[in-house]
Design an enzyme around this catalytic site. Structure first.
Site, PDB file in Angstrom:
ATOM      1  CB  CYS A  44      51.826  23.793   2.322  1.00  0.00           C
ATOM      2  SG  CYS A  44      50.881  25.191   1.697  1.00  0.00           S
ATOM      3  CG  PHE A  45      52.840  19.408  -0.790  1.00  0.00           C
ATOM      4  CD1 PHE A  45      51.621  18.749  -0.614  1.00  0.00           C
ATOM      5  CD2 PHE A  45      52.938  20.350  -1.808  1.00  0.00           C
ATOM      6  CE1 PHE A  45      50.539  19.026  -1.426  1.00  0.00           C
ATOM      7  CE2 PHE A  45      51.859  20.631  -2.627  1.00  0.00           C
ATOM      8  CZ  PHE A  45      50.658  19.966  -2.434  1.00  0.00           C
ATOM      9  CB  CYS A  46      56.656  19.388   4.960  1.00  0.00           C
ATOM     10  SG  CYS A  46      55.699  18.267   5.952  1.00  0.00           S
ATOM     11  CG  ASN A  47      58.427  23.349  -0.162  1.00  0.00           C
ATOM     12  OD1 ASN A  47      58.723  24.527   0.029  1.00  0.00           O
ATOM     13  ND2 ASN A  47      59.088  22.572  -0.989  1.00  0.00           N
ATOM     14  CG  ASN A 104      58.393  23.061   7.115  1.00  0.00           C
ATOM     15  OD1 ASN A 104      58.866  24.099   6.655  1.00  0.00           O
ATOM     16  ND2 ASN A 104      57.102  22.906   7.345  1.00  0.00           N
TER      17      ASN A 104
END
Ligand SMILES: Cc1ncc(COP(=O)(O)O)c(C=O)c1O
Length: 491
Positions: A408-411, A151
């Site tokens: 979602c691991f900033c993805n 992100n």
């Protein structure tokens, strides 16, 4: 710190571990060449076993060696260091160390100083923001990104839109979460060559571990594009040679490479591309002079134009210490080691079955070891195929001293592809202020709050992956999870 519990001791069946390790060594004979890392694990990283932690979140942050701290503390205790924005003796001592660290970073990435500048930032996000806010986006130009960017890269589209440029995303193909052959080039060809165009992609996805081709850099350059290659998740276990690959902008965070210090990253920028950036403001540290009455500014150039205020002059010398530590170990040894252990773990997760023979996991991303790094995203599955709530995985992991990442691991884009969320669904959904993540998940119809991510790094040993698989066995034949799981607030 995790507290060693009797349950954990029970699970840690030394005899079975030894036997599994012997079998592993037979199938991965090259692993023995990384034995010096097993020795370091006992000395430099002894706290892992002393605390009983199974640490598998290296993409979140790597771990520091004890000697890195000792060397840094010694350095701070032996001399006096002042603010480097001066010429007095203590200021000069700090300047020397900061400039030495800058040169060491460029040397480490084989980036000639005449071609690349090293700008110290607070982290990879800070490096990306510098590019985003200063890039000469204009109507007719485009910000193009693959779906699987962090992100902190996705946020650059806001700067593009503000200046009248468009943004576009290159989709991934499930289940491998790679870009189809030739697709990126088609997107690059579709742009106007009259305006500035910026491509961004991760050298290694922090979601799926996919390694995208570094050859894309040249393909983009040939078509007049500038390129950000986000190397935050790539450089901790792979060699990046900037005399071979020549991206315009490379953001990194040093804690991801060697654990300490946190709060320092860098933007490695190709000098001609750096000259195309226009900073939206000036600050202390970035100007030769600025006046008040005439409102004139004489900016500095090169890295100095981009380092706002006082750099972290006590922390930056620890970057050089960390780089020396990695060089002593050898990046090739780190790569070989995480590859062998990652392959064993991936095979184990793929083979995990319920008693009725149904799969107990679903892997997101490549299920073989080609062109991928040691970051594996997956969900445990109930026997009926539903994903097991990642919050329950978090709870059991905490009980077993296992540190993995969930969510979602900033993805966002990799998650949207992995969980088959369509563009129509996202465009149609009404997002309101005050929503929490649970509302978002319901609204877009995500089947789960996210994946489980295990990621390996320089201090991982066979016992870590073995103990993780022992933990994974707990989810076999699980039909329901408790209903008292916490609310999900943000991703
Ligand atoms: C690929 C990638 N890019 C960027 C970032 C942002 O790094 P930082 O939070 O250190 O700024 C991360 C963090 O996990 C990452 O994995």
């Amino acid at each position: 710190m995790a507290i060693a519990s009797p349950t954990r001791q029970d699970e840690f069946d030394t005899g079975r571990l030894r036997q599994a390790e012997a079998e592993f060594l037979e199938t991965h004979p090259g692993f023995r060449e990384t034995a010096h890392l097993d020795e370091l694990r006992k000395t430099e990283y002894a706290r892992l076993d002393a605390c009983g932690d199974v640490y598998l979140d290296y993409t979140g942050g790597s771990l520091y060696a004890a000697s890195q701290l000792e060397e840094h503390m010694r350095m701070l205790q032996e001399r006096v260091y002042g603010n480097p924005h001066s010429v007095n003796p203590t200021s000069s001592s700090a300047t020397i160390l900061v400039e030495q660290a800058r040169a060491a970073v460029l040397r480490y990435f084989n980036a000639p100083e005449s071609h690349y500048a090293c700008i110290f930032t607070p982290n990879a996000t800070g490096a990306l923001r510098l590019v985003g806010e200063s890039y000469p986006f204009a109507p007719g130009g485009q910000f193009l990104a693959t779906f699987d960017n962090h992100n902190s890269v996705n946020g650059i589209r806001e700067f593009a839109h503000t200046k009248g440029a468009t943004s576009a995303y290159v989709p991934l193909e499930a289940p491998d979460l790679r870009v189809a052959d030739g697709l990126l080039e088609r997107y690059l060809d579709a742009s106007s060559t009259k305006a500035h165009n910026l491509l961004a992609y991760p050298a290694q996805s922090n979601f799926s571990g996919v390694k995208h081709p570094l050859e894309w850099i040249e393909a983009a350059h040939e078509r007049g594009w500038d390129v950000i290659v986000d190397c935050a998740a790539f450089v901790p276990t792979s060699r990046l040679d900037l005399s071979v690959w020549k991206p315009d902008f490379v953001p990194i965070s040093f804690y991801k490479l060697f654990g300490y210090p946190t709060g320092i990253g860098a933007l490695l920028a190709r000098r001609p591309a750096l000259e195309r950036l226009h900073r939206p403001w000036f600050s202390g540290g970035t100007v030769v002079a600025a006046n008040v009455q005439g409102e004139k500014v004489v900016p500095l150039s090169g890295h100095a134009l981009f380092e706002d205020g006082t750099v972290n002059y006590l922390g930056i010398p620890a970057v050089e210490i960390g780089l020396r530590h990695i060089e002593r170990i050898g990046m090739d040894a780190i790569s070989a080691r995480v590859q062998a252990l990652g392959r064993w773990l991936l095979d184990g997760l793929k083979r995990l079955r319920h008693s009725d023979g149904s799969p107990a996991t679903c892997i997101y991303g490549p299920t073989n070891w080609e062109r991928r790094g040691a970051t594996i995203a997956f969900n445990f599955l109930h026997p009926d195929g539903r994903p097991i709530d990642e919050r329950y995985v978090d709870r059991v992991a905490a009980e077993h001293g296992v540190s993995v990442r969930t969510g979602c691991f900033c993805n966002s884009g990799a998650g949207e592809t992995a969980f088959s969320i369509s563009k129509d669904t996202l465009i149609g959904a009404e997002f309101t202020e005050g929503m929490i993540l649970d509302d978002y998940i319901r609204l877009v119809g995500l089947p789960t709050g996210g994946a489980v991510r295990v990621s390996l790094g320089l201090a991982t040993n066979f016992a870590d992956v073995y103990r993780f698989m022992a933990f994974a066995e707990r989810f076999r034949d699980l039909t329901e999870v408790p209903s008292d799981l916490p609310l999900r607030l943000a991703c």
